[in-house]
Design a protein around this motif. Structure first.
Motif, mmCIF file in Angstrom:
data_model
loop_
_atom_site.group_PDB
_atom_site.id
_atom_site.type_symbol
_atom_site.label_atom_id
_atom_site.label_comp_id
_atom_site.label_asym_id
_atom_site.label_seq_id
_atom_site.Cartn_x
_atom_site.Cartn_y
_atom_site.Cartn_z
ATOM 1 N N LEU A 7 0.837 -1.199 0.000
ATOM 2 C CA LEU A 7 0.000 0.000 0.000
ATOM 3 C C LEU A 7 0.879 1.259 0.000
ATOM 4 C CD1 LEU A 7 -3.085 0.407 0.195
ATOM 5 C CD2 LEU A 7 -2.779 0.806 2.624
ATOM 6 N N GLY A 8 0.709 2.081 -1.033
ATOM 7 C CA GLY A 8 1.316 3.413 -1.028
ATOM 8 C C GLY A 8 2.828 3.466 -1.149
ATOM 9 N N GLN A 9 3.470 2.425 -1.666
ATOM 10 C CA GLN A 9 4.940 2.461 -1.788
ATOM 11 C C GLN A 9 5.374 2.310 -3.243
ATOM 12 O OE1 GLN A 9 6.366 3.476 0.746
ATOM 13 N NE2 GLN A 9 4.939 2.981 2.372
ATOM 14 N N GLN A 10 4.612 2.924 -4.140
ATOM 15 C CA GLN A 10 4.903 2.753 -5.576
ATOM 16 C C GLN A 10 6.314 3.206 -5.944
ATOM 17 O OE1 GLN A 10 2.202 4.036 -4.306
ATOM 18 N NE2 GLN A 10 0.429 2.994 -5.167
ATOM 19 N N GLU A 11 6.768 4.284 -5.333
ATOM 20 C CA GLU A 11 8.102 4.800 -5.693
ATOM 21 C C GLU A 11 9.193 3.800 -5.368
ATOM 22 O OE1 GLU A 11 9.479 8.749 -4.471
ATOM 23 O OE2 GLU A 11 7.374 9.350 -4.732
ATOM 24 N N ALA A 12 9.121 3.257 -4.151
ATOM 25 C CA ALA A 12 10.118 2.269 -3.733
ATOM 26 C C ALA A 12 10.042 1.044 -4.642
ATOM 27 C CB ALA A 12 9.879 1.867 -2.285
ATOM 28 N N VAL A 13 8.827 0.615 -4.963
ATOM 29 C CA VAL A 13 8.653 -0.563 -5.823
ATOM 30 C C VAL A 13 9.261 -0.295 -7.197
ATOM 31 C CG1 VAL A 13 6.932 -1.978 -7.028
ATOM 32 C CG2 VAL A 13 6.614 -1.436 -4.609
ATOM 33 N N GLY A 38 5.322 -1.147 6.276
ATOM 34 C CA GLY A 38 5.447 -2.160 5.221
ATOM 35 C C GLY A 38 6.871 -2.477 4.813
ATOM 36 N N LYS A 39 7.837 -2.228 5.698
ATOM 37 C CA LYS A 39 9.238 -2.469 5.349
ATOM 38 C C LYS A 39 9.491 -3.955 5.082
ATOM 39 C CE LYS A 39 10.953 -0.615 9.173
ATOM 40 N NZ LYS A 39 9.781 -0.033 9.854
ATOM 41 N N PHE A 40 8.990 -4.798 5.997
ATOM 42 C CA PHE A 40 9.229 -6.235 5.803
ATOM 43 C C PHE A 40 8.489 -6.741 4.569
ATOM 44 C CE2 PHE A 40 8.286 -10.709 6.158
ATOM 45 C CZ PHE A 40 9.574 -11.209 6.273
ATOM 46 N N LYS A 41 7.282 -6.266 4.410
ATOM 47 C CA LYS A 41 6.474 -6.683 3.263
ATOM 48 C C LYS A 41 7.187 -6.321 1.960
ATOM 49 C CE LYS A 41 1.442 -6.423 2.472
ATOM 50 N NZ LYS A 41 1.198 -7.587 1.824
ATOM 51 N N LEU A 42 7.732 -5.125 1.909
ATOM 52 C CA LEU A 42 8.455 -4.698 0.709
ATOM 53 C C LEU A 42 9.668 -5.606 0.472
ATOM 54 C CD1 LEU A 42 8.842 -2.615 -1.599
ATOM 55 C CD2 LEU A 42 10.243 -1.269 -0.029
#
Ligand SMILES: [Zn+2]
Length: 329
Positions: A7-13, A38-42
């Motif tokens: 959720l909401g981490q498009q830039e990092a992705v 969401g660090k672990f999830k990423l």
């Protein structure tokens, strides 16, 4: 599940996908951002995308590597966290990592190690890890996760590619909660009190009696000036019971006084506990800004004491007496 579930981490992705595409995956990353963001999830979804045999830039969910990741038994993936009875990552854990990481991967071309709470590492552990970060095996990637990078050795940070996760917009958190079946009013409150952390909101939503317990605490605070010593003993007992199940008592207490501070400074839009607005306004009238700041300090201090195993019941009683104290002005 795949990158889409973040959720909401498009830039990092996007950054991470680019690196997979260009085959330029770093040997060390530092993912930072508040707890529950969401660090672990990423890190997990990134690892799945790296390992997946079917898709190039994401995970398919059904190949052998994806299945092993889902069952948490992929031999090339390891998660290192603070052990239950400890308060930091130990040198032994890092030594084990160093021993294992030297062996070639079994199922894929990469090996990925995730270190959670990387800012909570003993000095020896951090120094030992530094050497591995300087000269890692070519197939290895270490992903450090940290909420507070200010506590980390600058030499560790400088060897990692930093990716900062962003706080998630309130509306996105609210939709997530509504999708999980939470009532609109509760979803609104949790999306406001989550402070941009979907994990925090979800954890609260999944607790059986979150709203009942929140009501007990906030009803008490609403009317704290009329409470007697017996009432304070009772609420202390309640909090002691709640803290055993890791209930976010201190977040709730701090949010209450932060809300009062916001009202005091005419920032009504920033109030989180809107369902208690009238009570907050009433309390605001009784307190000076200085006394609100003092109360917030006392809450932080008490939380720290209890973490350090100072007698919890005494610390909480003292706290509630302080919170009840009338303003001197
Ligand atoms: Zn796959």
């Amino acid at each position: 599940m795949s990158f889409v579930s973040l959720l909401g981490q498009q830039e990092a992705v996007k950054i991470l996908k680019d690196e997979i595409r260009k085959d330029r995956i770093s040997h060390a990353y530092l993912f930072s951002g508040q707890n529950g963001i969401g660090k672990f999830k990423l890190a997990f979804e990134f690892s799945k995308a790296v390992f997946c045999k079917e898709l190039e830039l994401d995970s398919c969910g059904s190949c052998i590597n994806c299945r092993k990741m889902a069952h948490q038994n992929h031999p090339d993936f390891k998660r290192i966290a603070i052990l239950e009875d400890k308060n930091a990552i130990s040198i032994d854990q890092i030594r084990e990592l160093k021993k294992e990481i030297a062996y070639k991967p079994y199922e894929s071309d990469h090996k990925i190690y995730i270190i959670e709470n990387a800012e909570e590492m003993t000095k020896e552990a951090a120094n030992s890890l530094l050497k591995t970060l300087e000269d890692p095996p070519f197939f290895a990637t270490i992903i450090l996760l940290a909420e507070d990078t200010g506590k980390m050795l600058p030499t560790i940070i400088s060897r990692c590619q930093q990716i900062k996760l962003k706080n998630v917009e309130k509306e996105k958190i609210k939709s997530l909660l509504l999708d999980k079946g939470l009532e609109a009013e509760k979803a609104e409150i949790l999306s406001l009190t989550a402070d941009g952390s979907p994990g925090r909101a979800l954890k609260a939503a999944e607790r059986e009696s979150y709203f009942e317990n929140r009501k007990i605490i906030y009803d008490f605070l609403s009317d704290i000036d009329s409470k007697n010593t017996i009432d304070i003993f009772k609420i202390t007992d309640k909090l002691l019971e709640l803290l055993k199940s890791d209930f976010p008592c201190f977040d709730l207490l701090s949010d209450w006084y932060r809300d009062i501070m916001m009202i005091k400074q005419d920032c009504l839009g920033a109030v989180k506990n809107k369902d208690y607005l009238e009570h907050l306004k009433h309390n605001k009238a009784l307190m000076s800004l200085d006394s609100i700041i003092e109360k917030l300090d006392s809450i932080d201090r008490t939380e720290r004491y209890i973490k350090e195993n100072v007698r919890a019941n005494l610390s909480l009683e003292v706290l509630f007496f302080k919170l009840r104290q009338p303003d001197q002005e």
